[in-house]
Each structure stands twice: as C-alpha cells, then as structure tokens.
Design a protein around this motif. Structure first.
Motif, PDB file in Angstrom:
ATOM      1  N   LEU A 246       0.824  -1.200   0.000  1.00  0.00           N
ATOM      2  CA  LEU A 246       0.000   0.000   0.000  1.00  0.00           C
ATOM      3  C   LEU A 246       0.859   1.250   0.000  1.00  0.00           C
ATOM      4  O   LEU A 246       1.829   1.345   0.778  1.00  0.00           O
ATOM      5  CB  LEU A 246      -0.901   0.035   1.242  1.00  0.00           C
ATOM      6  N   ILE A 247       0.505   2.210  -0.852  1.00  0.00           N
ATOM      7  CA  ILE A 247       1.134   3.534  -0.800  1.00  0.00           C
ATOM      8  C   ILE A 247       0.366   4.322   0.267  1.00  0.00           C
ATOM      9  O   ILE A 247      -0.630   4.978  -0.019  1.00  0.00           O
ATOM     10  CB  ILE A 247       1.073   4.261  -2.151  1.00  0.00           C
ATOM     11  N   ALA A 248       0.827   4.228   1.483  1.00  0.00           N
ATOM     12  CA  ALA A 248       0.106   4.839   2.608  1.00  0.00           C
ATOM     13  C   ALA A 248       0.598   6.264   2.855  1.00  0.00           C
ATOM     14  O   ALA A 248       1.081   6.602   3.936  1.00  0.00           O
ATOM     15  CB  ALA A 248       0.273   3.983   3.861  1.00  0.00           C
ATOM     16  N   ASP A 249       0.441   7.099   1.834  1.00  0.00           N
ATOM     17  CA  ASP A 249       0.877   8.490   1.960  1.00  0.00           C
ATOM     18  C   ASP A 249      -0.271   9.422   2.330  1.00  0.00           C
ATOM     19  O   ASP A 249      -0.077  10.637   2.459  1.00  0.00           O
ATOM     20  CB  ASP A 249       1.549   8.972   0.671  1.00  0.00           C
ATOM     21  N   GLY A 250      -1.477   8.862   2.468  1.00  0.00           N
ATOM     22  CA  GLY A 250      -2.627   9.689   2.787  1.00  0.00           C
ATOM     23  C   GLY A 250      -3.230  10.369   1.580  1.00  0.00           C
ATOM     24  O   GLY A 250      -4.224  11.093   1.708  1.00  0.00           O
ATOM     25  N   ASP A 321       8.529   7.122   7.501  1.00  0.00           N
ATOM     26  CA  ASP A 321       7.896   7.633   8.719  1.00  0.00           C
ATOM     27  C   ASP A 321       6.490   8.140   8.431  1.00  0.00           C
ATOM     28  O   ASP A 321       5.566   7.966   9.238  1.00  0.00           O
ATOM     29  CB  ASP A 321       8.751   8.715   9.376  1.00  0.00           C
ATOM     30  N   ARG A 322       6.300   8.724   7.264  1.00  0.00           N
ATOM     31  CA  ARG A 322       4.966   9.199   6.879  1.00  0.00           C
ATOM     32  C   ARG A 322       3.997   8.035   6.692  1.00  0.00           C
ATOM     33  O   ARG A 322       2.811   8.146   7.026  1.00  0.00           O
ATOM     34  CB  ARG A 322       5.067  10.036   5.604  1.00  0.00           C
ATOM     35  N   LEU A 323       4.474   6.917   6.172  1.00  0.00           N
ATOM     36  CA  LEU A 323       3.617   5.751   5.999  1.00  0.00           C
ATOM     37  C   LEU A 323       3.074   5.273   7.336  1.00  0.00           C
ATOM     38  O   LEU A 323       1.874   5.017   7.492  1.00  0.00           O
ATOM     39  CB  LEU A 323       4.390   4.607   5.337  1.00  0.00           C
ATOM     40  N   VAL A 324       3.970   5.134   8.297  1.00  0.00           N
ATOM     41  CA  VAL A 324       3.567   4.657   9.619  1.00  0.00           C
ATOM     42  C   VAL A 324       2.616   5.651  10.270  1.00  0.00           C
ATOM     43  O   VAL A 324       1.585   5.276  10.850  1.00  0.00           O
ATOM     44  CB  VAL A 324       4.809   4.412  10.501  1.00  0.00           C
ATOM     45  N   LYS A 325       2.931   6.921  10.137  1.00  0.00           N
ATOM     46  CA  LYS A 325       2.084   7.966  10.725  1.00  0.00           C
ATOM     47  C   LYS A 325       0.679   7.949  10.098  1.00  0.00           C
ATOM     48  O   LYS A 325      -0.329   8.106  10.803  1.00  0.00           O
ATOM     49  CB  LYS A 325       2.744   9.329  10.524  1.00  0.00           C
ATOM     50  N   THR A 326       0.618   7.755   8.787  1.00  0.00           N
ATOM     51  CA  THR A 326      -0.677   7.699   8.113  1.00  0.00           C
ATOM     52  C   THR A 326      -1.526   6.548   8.640  1.00  0.00           C
ATOM     53  O   THR A 326      -2.722   6.711   8.912  1.00  0.00           O
ATOM     54  CB  THR A 326      -0.486   7.532   6.594  1.00  0.00           C
ATOM     55  N   MET A 327      -0.908   5.377   8.776  1.00  0.00           N
ATOM     56  CA  MET A 327      -1.661   4.216   9.238  1.00  0.00           C
ATOM     57  C   MET A 327      -2.150   4.394  10.670  1.00  0.00           C
ATOM     58  O   MET A 327      -3.251   3.965  11.023  1.00  0.00           O
ATOM     59  CB  MET A 327      -0.809   2.950   9.119  1.00  0.00           C
ATOM     60  N   GLN A 329      -2.493   7.487  12.402  1.00  0.00           N
ATOM     61  CA  GLN A 329      -3.316   8.674  12.633  1.00  0.00           C
ATOM     62  C   GLN A 329      -4.566   8.720  11.751  1.00  0.00           C
ATOM     63  O   GLN A 329      -5.621   9.160  12.204  1.00  0.00           O
ATOM     64  CB  GLN A 329      -2.474   9.935  12.433  1.00  0.00           C
ATOM     65  N   LEU A 330      -4.477   8.291  10.495  1.00  0.00           N
ATOM     66  CA  LEU A 330      -5.623   8.345   9.595  1.00  0.00           C
ATOM     67  C   LEU A 330      -6.411   7.033   9.575  1.00  0.00           C
ATOM     68  O   LEU A 330      -7.647   7.041   9.567  1.00  0.00           O
ATOM     69  CB  LEU A 330      -5.186   8.701   8.175  1.00  0.00           C
ATOM     70  N   ALA A 331      -5.690   5.909   9.530  1.00  0.00           N
ATOM     71  CA  ALA A 331      -6.372   4.616   9.469  1.00  0.00           C
ATOM     72  C   ALA A 331      -6.653   4.045  10.853  1.00  0.00           C
ATOM     73  O   ALA A 331      -7.313   3.009  10.965  1.00  0.00           O
ATOM     74  CB  ALA A 331      -5.541   3.629   8.654  1.00  0.00           C
ATOM     75  N   GLU A 332      -6.155   4.695  11.893  1.00  0.00           N
ATOM     76  CA  GLU A 332      -6.423   4.323  13.286  1.00  0.00           C
ATOM     77  C   GLU A 332      -6.011   2.885  13.580  1.00  0.00           C
ATOM     78  O   GLU A 332      -6.712   2.124  14.258  1.00  0.00           O
ATOM     79  CB  GLU A 332      -7.905   4.540  13.606  1.00  0.00           C
ATOM     80  N   ILE A 333      -4.843   2.512  13.087  1.00  0.00           N
ATOM     81  CA  ILE A 333      -4.292   1.179  13.289  1.00  0.00           C
ATOM     82  C   ILE A 333      -3.247   1.252  14.401  1.00  0.00           C
ATOM     83  O   ILE A 333      -2.481   2.225  14.471  1.00  0.00           O
ATOM     84  CB  ILE A 333      -3.689   0.661  11.970  1.00  0.00           C
ATOM     85  N   PRO A 334      -3.167   0.274  15.283  1.00  0.00           N
ATOM     86  CA  PRO A 334      -2.178   0.317  16.373  1.00  0.00           C
ATOM     87  C   PRO A 334      -0.759   0.488  15.852  1.00  0.00           C
ATOM     88  O   PRO A 334      -0.390  -0.069  14.809  1.00  0.00           O
ATOM     89  CB  PRO A 334      -2.349  -1.046  17.052  1.00  0.00           C
ATOM     90  N   LEU A 335       0.032   1.256  16.581  1.00  0.00           N
ATOM     91  CA  LEU A 335       1.410   1.522  16.173  1.00  0.00           C
ATOM     92  C   LEU A 335       2.188   0.238  15.929  1.00  0.00           C
ATOM     93  O   LEU A 335       2.930   0.124  14.948  1.00  0.00           O
ATOM     94  CB  LEU A 335       2.115   2.367  17.242  1.00  0.00           C
ATOM     95  N   SER A 336       2.019  -0.744  16.795  1.00  0.00           N
ATOM     96  CA  SER A 336       2.786  -1.987  16.665  1.00  0.00           C
ATOM     97  C   SER A 336       2.483  -2.691  15.342  1.00  0.00           C
ATOM     98  O   SER A 336       3.379  -3.274  14.718  1.00  0.00           O
ATOM     99  CB  SER A 336       2.490  -2.927  17.835  1.00  0.00           C
ATOM    100  N   LYS A 371       6.645   9.858  20.046  1.00  0.00           N
ATOM    101  CA  LYS A 371       5.227   9.524  19.970  1.00  0.00           C
ATOM    102  C   LYS A 371       4.564  10.075  18.715  1.00  0.00           C
ATOM    103  O   LYS A 371       3.517   9.574  18.287  1.00  0.00           O
ATOM    104  CB  LYS A 371       4.489  10.038  21.212  1.00  0.00           C
ATOM    105  N   ASP A 372       5.156  11.095  18.110  1.00  0.00           N
ATOM    106  CA  ASP A 372       4.628  11.666  16.872  1.00  0.00           C
ATOM    107  C   ASP A 372       5.294  11.066  15.639  1.00  0.00           C
ATOM    108  O   ASP A 372       5.111  11.552  14.520  1.00  0.00           O
ATOM    109  CB  ASP A 372       4.805  13.181  16.876  1.00  0.00           C
ATOM    110  N   ILE A 373       6.085  10.033  15.851  1.00  0.00           N
ATOM    111  CA  ILE A 373       6.820   9.311  14.801  1.00  0.00           C
ATOM    112  C   ILE A 373       7.793  10.248  14.087  1.00  0.00           C
ATOM    113  O   ILE A 373       7.958  10.198  12.865  1.00  0.00           O
ATOM    114  CB  ILE A 373       5.863   8.593  13.828  1.00  0.00           C
ATOM    115  N   HIS A 374       8.416  11.104  14.857  1.00  0.00           N
ATOM    116  CA  HIS A 374       9.559  11.872  14.373  1.00  0.00           C
ATOM    117  C   HIS A 374      10.808  11.028  14.602  1.00  0.00           C
ATOM    118  O   HIS A 374      11.046  10.561  15.723  1.00  0.00           O
ATOM    119  CB  HIS A 374       9.682  13.204  15.114  1.00  0.00           C
TER     120      HIS A 374
END
Length: 387
Positions: A246-250, A321-327, A329-336, A371-374
């Motif tokens: 998936l291109i999870a760029d939002g 990092d943007r991919l993980v953040k998108t999933m 913050q936008l897709a509401e998927i657990p960080l792990s 926590k902000d995936i920086h």
C-alpha cells in the motif's frame, strides 16, 4: 557492545519494555535486564523499532535510480535513512533494456560506496511488460509485450541484483516469464494490469504471489454487458496467501480503503511502501519522474506527485515515517501493527533473512522515534547513520 535502554520496543506486532544490546552489526540480546555495555543510548519516552524496509521506491532527495550515477543511489539511500528506512529496494520504471543494464552496473558501485544510507538490497523492475490501459505515470513508449530474448538477457546479467519484477499476468507469455523469474529467485509481482479476478488467481499459481501498489493502476470490479466481474483487487482479497503493498501516503488511498485492506488482509500480508520519486524530501514544485535527462515531467503539490495536467498521480513523495504515521493517525491502526507492516512483513515478502524484527541474531537495523513518529536516530548494521 552497545545498548539502547529504557525504550518501548515495537517489534513482531507487539510493544514491550526492554533493553537492546548489539555488537558487530548483530543484535545480541533483547531483555529487561541491565547488562554491561561500552556505550549506551537512552531511549526514555521513545519507541525503538526494527528499521523500516521500503520495497518500492524510485528515489528521493532530488535523485532517481534511473539517473545513471552512483551518487543518485547514495543520495536517495541517505534521505530515506533520515526518515527511518534501514533497507530499500531501488525501483526502475519502464525503460529500455540498456537503461536497466546501466542501472544494474551503477547499483554495484553504489552498494560498495554506501556508508551513510539505507541498505541497497536489490532492484525492483516495475515494467515494461504492462497493460497500456493501466500505465498510470509509466511512459507508454516503453511498455511492451513479453519478449523472451530481452528478459533473458536481463536475467542472465542480473547476478542476483534483481529481487522483484512487476508485470501484467494477462499478457501472452506471462506464465513462462514467471517460471524464469523463479529460476533466478526473483519475485514475480502483479502490477499495472487489467487482469480479471480469475486470471489473477491463476497467475498466483504461476508465482505472481504479490500485488504491486494495491488499487493503483489495476483492475477492480467492473461490468461487461451488464455482468459484474472481479479484478485484481478482489483476487487479492479472496486469496488469503496473496500479499499486497500500500502507498500509505494519505493521498493515494483514503482512510476507509486503508482500513478495509487492513481488515481483510491483516498486517502479516501488507507491506507499506513509499513508491517515492525524486521529490521525496524536497520542496514542492516541478520535478521529473524517471531519468533526469529524458524522464516524465511532473509537478509535486499537496504532498504528492502528479502529471502536469493533474489527471493522475505520478508516484509519491512519501518517506517511511509518513507511511507509519498515516496508518496510525488516519487509518487508526495500532502503532505496533503499522510498524510490522513497515518492517517485518516486507522482509517476509522478500525472504530477507535476519531483517524486519528486533530479535537476537538479527541485523542491528534499528530506528528510534517519538510519539509523533519523528525519527530521532537510524542505525544500519549497528552504525548510526542519522541522529
């Protein structure tokens, strides 16, 4: 021995409090115990994860892997490392055989020189055997049917440099093509294709076990003479063993589709990819997809690359990092689970031994973020390359 202490370790789809110890480029221990170490990195209030693995990227930092120079590879590898990638699979769009061969030669040079960037794992050939109707931003002048003499020449000279090759399985000769890729331990991938569901499922048996950027440039449910037919998307959903990326760029996919794919396929079958072009890590504005001298003009705006007439996207400008953040913050998927899709699952898809997890005996490819995936620090093979 080097230690990373006091962090929350995110690996294998779970999060635990543990210390990580590594030496000689390998992880020695993952334990809550406090062991002696020559150097310690304090990760208090931070997350420690396996380095991200991007198995589909065309470039970054103003460079494309078709530019024909080792410096282009090195620049992109460095920029991706700054955003948490510890391994990448440089991807080539549809071009001439001569340019593919030139890129393979340059890849060797770059791999030797690469000291401060993500690992250069091997190449992904995205084309040229595609359906013209699903070309997307690929240049139609290079799209062609399977030509055994041409792909045999590339395979013979590949010497292990190619890890995956995307093609349209409905084209005549696809079965024989897939069989030859397997002979060279190259993963055949379904992409830029108009195959119907039955064809895609049949092609899975030939070896087309992975789908290139799901939903983008491929068939989905459609009607012919009033009757509905499934496409590649439906085949991927039906086949529990088929993996997708998936291109999870939002931008490429809205949150509801990200959620849907996650619900159906699960984190074990989804790899997050950037599909980034040279504009990743660069200011927005005019750019070029492919070789800088004769590639396709594009414009970068709204956080994505577009064709100049804005009729289609032309790759992303995302970083891992943007991919993980998108999933998250936008897709509401657990960080792990998001981290798993950015590290372990890509490693599993390409059978990358010793990568994708924080585990004893695995490579010390590690990323530390807040926590902000920086991204705070990127470690490749035990060496800090960023932060």
């Amino acid at each position: 021995m080097i230690a990373i202490k006091n962090g929350t370790v995110v690996t294998g789809g779970e999060s635990v409090r543990a210390n990580i110890y590594f030496e000689g480029g390998k992880i020695c221990a993952v334990t809550p115990k406090d062991l002696p170490a020559e150097k310690t990195v304090d990760a208090e209030n931070l997350f420690v994860a396996p380095g991200f693995i991007d198995i589909h990227t065309h470039g970054a930092g103003g460079s494309d892997f078709l530019d024909g120079t080792a410096n282009a590879f090195l620049t992109a590898a460095r920029v991706h490392a700054e955003h948490g990638a510890t391994s990448i699979v440089p991807t080539l769009t549809s071009v001439s055989t001569e340019k593919i061969e030139a890129a393979m030669a340059v890849f060797d040079e770059a791999k030797i020189q690469n000291q401060n960037g993500a690992n250069l794992l091997g190449l992904h050939l995205e084309g040229p055997h595609f359906a013209a109707s699903q070309k997307g931003a690929q240049e139609e002048r290079f799209i062609k049917p399977f030509d055994k003499n041409e792909y045999e020449a590339i395979l013979t000279g590949s010497d292990g440099r190619i890890l995956r090759w995307s093609a349209a399985p409905e084209l005549p000769g696809a079965k024989a093509f897939a069989a030859r890729l397997k002979d060279f331990n190259i993963l055949p991938c379904t992409g830029h294709s108009d195959a119907d569901c039955n064809c895609a499922l049949k092609a899975f048996g030939w070896g087309f076990r992975h789908v290139t950027h799901l939903y983008s440039c491929m068939s989905s449910v459609h009607r012919t003479n009033g009757y509905r037919h499934g496409g590649i998307v439906e085949a991927a959903f039906l086949n529990d063993f088929m993996t997708v990326e998936l291109i999870a760029d939002g931008a490429h996919l809205p949150p509801e589709l990200l959620k849907l794919v996650y619900k159906i396929k699960g984190p074990e079958k989804i790899a997050l990819i950037t599909d980034s072009m040279r504009g990743a890590g660069m200011p927005e504005g005019k750019s070029v997809l492919g070789c800088i001298t004769d590639g396709l003009p594009v414009i970068v705006e709204d956080g994505v690359a577009k064709l100049p007439d804005r009729t289609a996207f032309a790759g992303s400008v995302a970083t891992c990092d943007r991919l993980v953040k998108t999933m998250v913050q936008l897709a509401e998927i657990p960080l792990s689970k998001a981290v798993q899709m950015a590290s372990q699952t890509p490693a599993d898809i390409l059978s990358l031994a010793g990568k994708g997890q924080i585990k004893e005996g695995f490579d010390a490819d590690i990323v530390i973020f807040d926590k902000d995936i920086h991204i705070m620090k990127t470690i490749v093979g035990g060496k800090v390359v960023y932060g």
